[in-house]
Design an enzyme around this catalytic site. Sequence first.
Site, PDB file in Angstrom:
ATOM      1  N   TYR A 166       0.827  -1.201   0.000  1.00  0.00           N
ATOM      2  CA  TYR A 166       0.000   0.000   0.000  1.00  0.00           C
ATOM      3  C   TYR A 166       0.859   1.247   0.000  1.00  0.00           C
ATOM      4  O   TYR A 166       1.917   1.295   0.649  1.00  0.00           O
ATOM      5  CB  TYR A 166      -0.867  -0.006   1.262  1.00  0.00           C
ATOM      6  CG  TYR A 166      -1.748   1.201   1.469  1.00  0.00           C
ATOM      7  CD1 TYR A 166      -2.824   1.456   0.623  1.00  0.00           C
ATOM      8  CD2 TYR A 166      -1.536   2.056   2.539  1.00  0.00           C
ATOM      9  CE1 TYR A 166      -3.659   2.548   0.833  1.00  0.00           C
ATOM     10  CE2 TYR A 166      -2.366   3.150   2.758  1.00  0.00           C
ATOM     11  CZ  TYR A 166      -3.433   3.387   1.907  1.00  0.00           C
ATOM     12  OH  TYR A 166      -4.250   4.470   2.110  1.00  0.00           O
ATOM     13  N   ASP A 181      -0.949  15.482   6.343  1.00  0.00           N
ATOM     14  CA  ASP A 181      -1.951  14.827   5.504  1.00  0.00           C
ATOM     15  C   ASP A 181      -3.190  15.709   5.411  1.00  0.00           C
ATOM     16  O   ASP A 181      -4.216  15.447   6.035  1.00  0.00           O
ATOM     17  CB  ASP A 181      -2.301  13.455   6.103  1.00  0.00           C
ATOM     18  CG  ASP A 181      -3.282  12.670   5.248  1.00  0.00           C
ATOM     19  OD1 ASP A 181      -3.437  13.020   4.058  1.00  0.00           O
ATOM     20  OD2 ASP A 181      -3.882  11.718   5.770  1.00  0.00           O
ATOM     21  N   ASP A 212      -3.652   5.160  -2.405  1.00  0.00           N
ATOM     22  CA  ASP A 212      -4.576   6.146  -1.868  1.00  0.00           C
ATOM     23  C   ASP A 212      -4.605   7.356  -2.810  1.00  0.00           C
ATOM     24  O   ASP A 212      -3.605   8.054  -2.957  1.00  0.00           O
ATOM     25  CB  ASP A 212      -4.066   6.557  -0.479  1.00  0.00           C
ATOM     26  CG  ASP A 212      -4.870   7.655   0.183  1.00  0.00           C
ATOM     27  OD1 ASP A 212      -5.884   8.087  -0.385  1.00  0.00           O
ATOM     28  OD2 ASP A 212      -4.465   8.075   1.281  1.00  0.00           O
ATOM     29  N   ASP A 271      -6.847   9.827  -2.408  1.00  0.00           N
ATOM     30  CA  ASP A 271      -7.582  10.866  -1.681  1.00  0.00           C
ATOM     31  C   ASP A 271      -8.957  11.097  -2.312  1.00  0.00           C
ATOM     32  O   ASP A 271      -9.710  10.162  -2.488  1.00  0.00           O
ATOM     33  CB  ASP A 271      -6.763  12.157  -1.624  1.00  0.00           C
ATOM     34  CG  ASP A 271      -5.563  12.049  -0.694  1.00  0.00           C
ATOM     35  OD1 ASP A 271      -5.578  11.188   0.193  1.00  0.00           O
ATOM     36  OD2 ASP A 271      -4.613  12.826  -0.854  1.00  0.00           O
ATOM     37  N   HIS A 286      -8.090   3.578  -3.837  1.00  0.00           N
ATOM     38  CA  HIS A 286      -9.306   3.918  -3.101  1.00  0.00           C
ATOM     39  C   HIS A 286      -9.509   5.421  -3.157  1.00  0.00           C
ATOM     40  O   HIS A 286      -8.564   6.198  -3.106  1.00  0.00           O
ATOM     41  CB  HIS A 286      -9.294   3.382  -1.658  1.00  0.00           C
ATOM     42  CG  HIS A 286      -8.281   3.968  -0.725  1.00  0.00           C
ATOM     43  ND1 HIS A 286      -8.394   5.236  -0.199  1.00  0.00           N
ATOM     44  CD2 HIS A 286      -7.149   3.451  -0.211  1.00  0.00           C
ATOM     45  CE1 HIS A 286      -7.371   5.476   0.615  1.00  0.00           C
ATOM     46  NE2 HIS A 286      -6.588   4.412   0.616  1.00  0.00           N
ATOM     47  N   GLU A 291     -12.080   8.628  -1.692  1.00  0.00           N
ATOM     48  CA  GLU A 291     -12.857   8.884  -0.481  1.00  0.00           C
ATOM     49  C   GLU A 291     -13.925   9.956  -0.676  1.00  0.00           C
ATOM     50  O   GLU A 291     -13.956  10.645  -1.703  1.00  0.00           O
ATOM     51  CB  GLU A 291     -11.926   9.269   0.658  1.00  0.00           C
ATOM     52  CG  GLU A 291     -11.214  10.586   0.459  1.00  0.00           C
ATOM     53  CD  GLU A 291     -10.059  10.768   1.429  1.00  0.00           C
ATOM     54  OE1 GLU A 291     -10.064  11.789   2.133  1.00  0.00           O
ATOM     55  OE2 GLU A 291      -9.157   9.906   1.463  1.00  0.00           O
ATOM     56  N   CYS A 324      -6.818  13.919   7.781  1.00  0.00           N
ATOM     57  CA  CYS A 324      -6.563  12.512   8.128  1.00  0.00           C
ATOM     58  C   CYS A 324      -7.870  11.902   8.606  1.00  0.00           C
ATOM     59  O   CYS A 324      -8.637  12.523   9.350  1.00  0.00           O
ATOM     60  CB  CYS A 324      -5.492  12.432   9.220  1.00  0.00           C
ATOM     61  SG  CYS A 324      -5.330  10.788   9.951  1.00  0.00           S
ATOM     62  N   ARG A 327     -13.842   4.607  -0.292  1.00  0.00           N
ATOM     63  CA  ARG A 327     -13.639   4.832   1.148  1.00  0.00           C
ATOM     64  C   ARG A 327     -14.689   5.816   1.646  1.00  0.00           C
ATOM     65  O   ARG A 327     -14.915   6.861   1.034  1.00  0.00           O
ATOM     66  CB  ARG A 327     -12.243   5.411   1.406  1.00  0.00           C
ATOM     67  CG  ARG A 327     -12.076   5.917   2.840  1.00  0.00           C
ATOM     68  CD  ARG A 327     -10.703   6.483   3.093  1.00  0.00           C
ATOM     69  NE  ARG A 327     -10.771   7.606   4.012  1.00  0.00           N
ATOM     70  CZ  ARG A 327      -9.714   8.222   4.526  1.00  0.00           C
ATOM     71  NH1 ARG A 327      -8.501   7.820   4.207  1.00  0.00           N
ATOM     72  NH2 ARG A 327      -9.868   9.243   5.340  1.00  0.00           N
ATOM     73  N   GLU A 384     -13.762   3.702   7.117  1.00  0.00           N
ATOM     74  CA  GLU A 384     -12.759   4.398   7.914  1.00  0.00           C
ATOM     75  C   GLU A 384     -13.245   4.675   9.338  1.00  0.00           C
ATOM     76  O   GLU A 384     -14.433   4.949   9.568  1.00  0.00           O
ATOM     77  CB  GLU A 384     -12.394   5.720   7.224  1.00  0.00           C
ATOM     78  CG  GLU A 384     -11.357   6.563   7.955  1.00  0.00           C
ATOM     79  CD  GLU A 384      -9.981   5.901   8.050  1.00  0.00           C
ATOM     80  OE1 GLU A 384      -9.888   4.768   8.563  1.00  0.00           O
ATOM     81  OE2 GLU A 384      -9.002   6.535   7.626  1.00  0.00           O
ATOM     82  N   ASN A 416      -9.184  -0.668   8.306  1.00  0.00           N
ATOM     83  CA  ASN A 416      -7.956   0.114   8.396  1.00  0.00           C
ATOM     84  C   ASN A 416      -7.444   0.069   9.837  1.00  0.00           C
ATOM     85  O   ASN A 416      -7.973   0.749  10.712  1.00  0.00           O
ATOM     86  CB  ASN A 416      -8.228   1.569   7.968  1.00  0.00           C
ATOM     87  CG  ASN A 416      -6.958   2.403   7.968  1.00  0.00           C
ATOM     88  OD1 ASN A 416      -5.852   1.882   7.905  1.00  0.00           O
ATOM     89  ND2 ASN A 416      -7.118   3.715   8.047  1.00  0.00           N
TER      90      ASN A 416
END
Length: 297
Positions: A44, A59, A86, A88, A113, A115, A123, A158, A188, A211
């Site tokens: 990942y 982040d 990721d 985002d 993924h 989100e 984060c 996500r 999440e 996660n």
Amino acid sequence: MSQKLTAGGRFRKALKENNPLQIVGTINAYHAMMATRVGHQAIYLSGGGVANASYGLPDLGMTSMNDVLEDVRRITSAVETPLLVDIDTGWGGAFNIARAVKEMEKAGAAAVHIEDQVAQKRCGHRPNKEIVSQDEMVDRVKAAVDAKTDPDFFVMARTDAFQKDGLEAAVERAKACLDAGADGIFAEAVHTLEDYKAFAKGIGGAHLLANITEFGATPLFNKKELAENGATMVLYPLSAFRAANKAALNVFQHLLDDGDQKAVIDTMQTRMELYDFLNYHDFEQKLDELFAQGKNK
């Protein structure tokens, strides 16, 4: 002769053969090589990890698609272990999301993924997150799925709705994402095993990622108990990165305080161990052969 699997195909194969599939965060190509040698079947790249490690940033959605792609290419050039990335919020609207998926595929990623936070994201384990409407998140998923050129490329949705709106709303949103073509759900900041079980039941047994990040909202559940409660994937996004950071800080402090590294030498990977992971001696042997051929001409 059987056709070689694509990166997405390798990810799906690993998912089929492991219950659950452990996916470990590898912050750079060398960590990816070590994780692969140990035996991990999926790796990942965290968006937060790219921001932290490669750019020294928090982040908070401050890195670009190209920033992430640079690290993706480095990792996929070093190993064939399928890489989940990721992306985002997709770095913009539908066209940006489509471009991101296409570029990730070309760079060798196996899965992404995306989100449902607003563009100015946080984060996932921080308070005061803001999420977009369900309709907007569904549009993001559709844009990502429609952009795939490899049917095996894995698109995961996500959702941060659990912490924001509760279990029922998060499940409803996840189901809408699956209906839009998502291959799995990244739930999440889930708190309990019972919540995972309810989430898995709510999405009809579709692929569900847990996660398990340290120092966050989710306890450090074991992979076995997560599998028993519906998770088909378990993610450890920055575990090795955090350990490496702690070790590095300890070395820096000892060098300053002691004037040498003798007290921490036992915490270091040896030169020969490094060479082993890098197959250094194979390269060196080839170099010797080339020099020998040159002398014989």
